[in-house]
Design a protein around this motif. Sequence first.
Motif, PDB file in Angstrom:
ATOM      1  N   GLU A  14      32.594  24.859  14.274  1.00 47.15           N
ATOM      2  CA  GLU A  14      33.705  24.293  15.050  1.00 47.15           C
ATOM      3  C   GLU A  14      35.042  24.602  14.377  1.00 47.15           C
ATOM      4  N   LEU A  15      35.099  24.411  13.066  1.00 49.90           N
ATOM      5  CA  LEU A  15      36.319  24.751  12.332  1.00 49.90           C
ATOM      6  C   LEU A  15      36.604  26.248  12.404  1.00 49.90           C
ATOM      7  N   GLY A  16      35.545  27.049  12.376  1.00 52.51           N
ATOM      8  CA  GLY A  16      35.691  28.499  12.483  1.00 52.51           C
ATOM      9  C   GLY A  16      36.313  28.923  13.801  1.00 52.51           C
ATOM     10  N   VAL A  17      35.968  28.225  14.866  1.00 54.52           N
ATOM     11  CA  VAL A  17      36.577  28.525  16.168  1.00 54.52           C
ATOM     12  C   VAL A  17      38.080  28.297  16.093  1.00 54.52           C
ATOM     13  N   LEU A  18      38.481  27.179  15.521  1.00 52.67           N
ATOM     14  CA  LEU A  18      39.917  26.881  15.425  1.00 52.67           C
ATOM     15  C   LEU A  18      40.637  27.908  14.565  1.00 52.67           C
ATOM     16  N   PHE A  19      40.027  28.293  13.448  1.00 54.93           N
ATOM     17  CA  PHE A  19      40.612  29.336  12.600  1.00 54.93           C
ATOM     18  C   PHE A  19      40.723  30.648  13.372  1.00 54.93           C
ATOM     19  N   SER A  20      39.655  31.015  14.076  1.00 57.80           N
ATOM     20  CA  SER A  20      39.612  32.292  14.804  1.00 57.80           C
ATOM     21  C   SER A  20      40.685  32.360  15.875  1.00 57.80           C
ATOM     22  N   VAL A  21      40.809  31.291  16.632  1.00 59.45           N
ATOM     23  CA  VAL A  21      41.793  31.265  17.719  1.00 59.45           C
ATOM     24  C   VAL A  21      43.209  31.262  17.142  1.00 59.45           C
ATOM     25  N   GLY A  22      43.402  30.525  16.055  1.00 58.56           N
ATOM     26  CA  GLY A  22      44.713  30.534  15.408  1.00 58.56           C
ATOM     27  C   GLY A  22      45.055  31.906  14.848  1.00 58.56           C
ATOM     28  N   HIS A  23      44.081  32.537  14.219  1.00 58.68           N
ATOM     29  CA  HIS A  23      44.305  33.889  13.678  1.00 58.68           C
ATOM     30  C   HIS A  23      44.676  34.853  14.799  1.00 58.68           C
ATOM     31  N   TRP A  24      43.925  34.788  15.899  1.00 53.00           N
ATOM     32  CA  TRP A  24      44.256  35.636  17.041  1.00 53.00           C
ATOM     33  C   TRP A  24      45.687  35.380  17.492  1.00 53.00           C
ATOM     34  N   GLY A  25      46.042  34.104  17.625  1.00 53.62           N
ATOM     35  CA  GLY A  25      47.379  33.764  18.102  1.00 53.62           C
ATOM     36  C   GLY A  25      48.484  34.315  17.230  1.00 53.62           C
ATOM     37  N   PHE A  26      48.280  34.266  15.926  1.00 49.56           N
ATOM     38  CA  PHE A  26      49.316  34.748  15.014  1.00 49.56           C
ATOM     39  C   PHE A  26      49.338  36.270  14.890  1.00 49.56           C
ATOM     40  N   GLY A  87      40.954  42.215  16.015  1.00 50.27           N
ATOM     41  CA  GLY A  87      40.566  43.388  15.237  1.00 50.27           C
ATOM     42  C   GLY A  87      39.437  43.155  14.252  1.00 50.27           C
ATOM     43  N   LEU A  88      38.918  41.952  14.180  1.00 50.01           N
ATOM     44  CA  LEU A  88      37.843  41.630  13.238  1.00 50.01           C
ATOM     45  C   LEU A  88      36.503  41.655  13.976  1.00 50.01           C
ATOM     46  N   VAL A  89      36.100  42.851  14.366  1.00 51.12           N
ATOM     47  CA  VAL A  89      34.919  43.024  15.220  1.00 51.12           C
ATOM     48  C   VAL A  89      33.647  42.569  14.506  1.00 51.12           C
ATOM     49  N   THR A  90      33.455  42.979  13.283  1.00 52.85           N
ATOM     50  CA  THR A  90      32.249  42.588  12.551  1.00 52.85           C
ATOM     51  C   THR A  90      32.206  41.079  12.360  1.00 52.85           C
ATOM     52  N   ALA A  91      33.324  40.484  11.998  1.00 49.96           N
ATOM     53  CA  ALA A  91      33.381  39.031  11.831  1.00 49.96           C
ATOM     54  C   ALA A  91      33.057  38.317  13.144  1.00 49.96           C
ATOM     55  N   GLY A  92      33.547  38.845  14.254  1.00 47.95           N
ATOM     56  CA  GLY A  92      33.245  38.258  15.553  1.00 47.95           C
ATOM     57  C   GLY A  92      31.769  38.322  15.883  1.00 47.95           C
ATOM     58  N   ALA A  93      31.141  39.455  15.573  1.00 47.54           N
ATOM     59  CA  ALA A  93      29.707  39.609  15.838  1.00 47.54           C
ATOM     60  C   ALA A  93      28.884  38.683  14.943  1.00 47.54           C
ATOM     61  N   VAL A  94      29.260  38.573  13.684  1.00 42.72           N
ATOM     62  CA  VAL A  94      28.550  37.683  12.760  1.00 42.72           C
ATOM     63  C   VAL A  94      28.723  36.234  13.204  1.00 42.72           C
ATOM     64  N   PHE A  95      29.925  35.871  13.595  1.00 40.72           N
ATOM     65  CA  PHE A  95      30.187  34.507  14.056  1.00 40.72           C
ATOM     66  C   PHE A  95      29.303  34.175  15.254  1.00 40.72           C
ATOM     67  N   ALA A  96      29.247  35.082  16.216  1.00 38.15           N
ATOM     68  CA  ALA A  96      28.416  34.858  17.402  1.00 38.15           C
ATOM     69  C   ALA A  96      26.942  34.737  17.021  1.00 38.15           C
ATOM     70  N   ALA A  97      26.470  35.583  16.127  1.00 41.40           N
ATOM     71  CA  ALA A  97      25.059  35.541  15.711  1.00 41.40           C
ATOM     72  C   ALA A  97      24.730  34.229  15.004  1.00 41.40           C
ATOM     73  N   VAL A  98      25.623  33.772  14.134  1.00 41.08           N
ATOM     74  CA  VAL A  98      25.383  32.508  13.424  1.00 41.08           C
ATOM     75  C   VAL A  98      25.359  31.355  14.416  1.00 41.08           C
ATOM     76  N   TYR A  99      26.272  31.372  15.402  1.00 41.21           N
ATOM     77  CA  TYR A  99      26.261  30.318  16.417  1.00 41.21           C
ATOM     78  C   TYR A  99      24.939  30.315  17.187  1.00 41.21           C
ATOM     79  N   ILE A 100      24.464  31.483  17.566  1.00 42.69           N
ATOM     80  CA  ILE A 100      23.218  31.564  18.342  1.00 42.69           C
ATOM     81  C   ILE A 100      22.057  30.991  17.536  1.00 42.69           C
ATOM     82  N   VAL A 101      21.956  31.341  16.269  1.00 43.51           N
ATOM     83  CA  VAL A 101      20.890  30.794  15.421  1.00 43.51           C
ATOM     84  C   VAL A 101      21.031  29.275  15.328  1.00 43.51           C
TER      85      VAL A 101
END
Length: 112
Positions: A14-26, A87-101
Motif C-alpha cells: 500500500e505504501l509502495g503504491v503511494l510512493f509509485s504514484v508520487g514518483h510518477w507525478g514528480f 520509466g521504471l519498467v522492471t520495478a513496475g513488473a516486480v511490484f505487480a508480481a509481488v502484489y499477485i503473490v
Amino acid sequence: MAKAANAALMFFLELGVLFSVGHWGFTVSESLALRLLAGIGAPALFIAVWAVFGAANNPPVPLKGAARAVLEILWFGGGAAALVASGLVTAGAVFAAVYIVNAVLRLVWHQV
C-alpha cells in the motif's frame, strides 16, 4: 508467522503504491507546477479512494467480493503502471508480481 508477514507485506505494498504514484507525478512533466500538482495530487487521490473503500479498519463504504477485487486491481495496478510510466519498467513488473503473490496467499489463507 507467515500470515503475519503477508499482512505486513500488504501494508508495505500500500505504501509502495503511494510512493509509485508520487514518483510518477514528480516526473510527469518539465513544468514545475504540473509536477507539484501531480506529485502531491495523485497520491492524495489514491489515499482518498483507499480510505473510503479499502481501508482495513471500518472504511465508510466497505467493498466485498468482486468489487473489492476490482478496487485492489485498480489500486495496485495503478501503482505498477505509475512505475512503468515513469520509466521504471522492471520495478513496475516486480511490484505487480509481488502484489499477485500477496493476493493469492491472502485468498488461500482467508486473509481477505
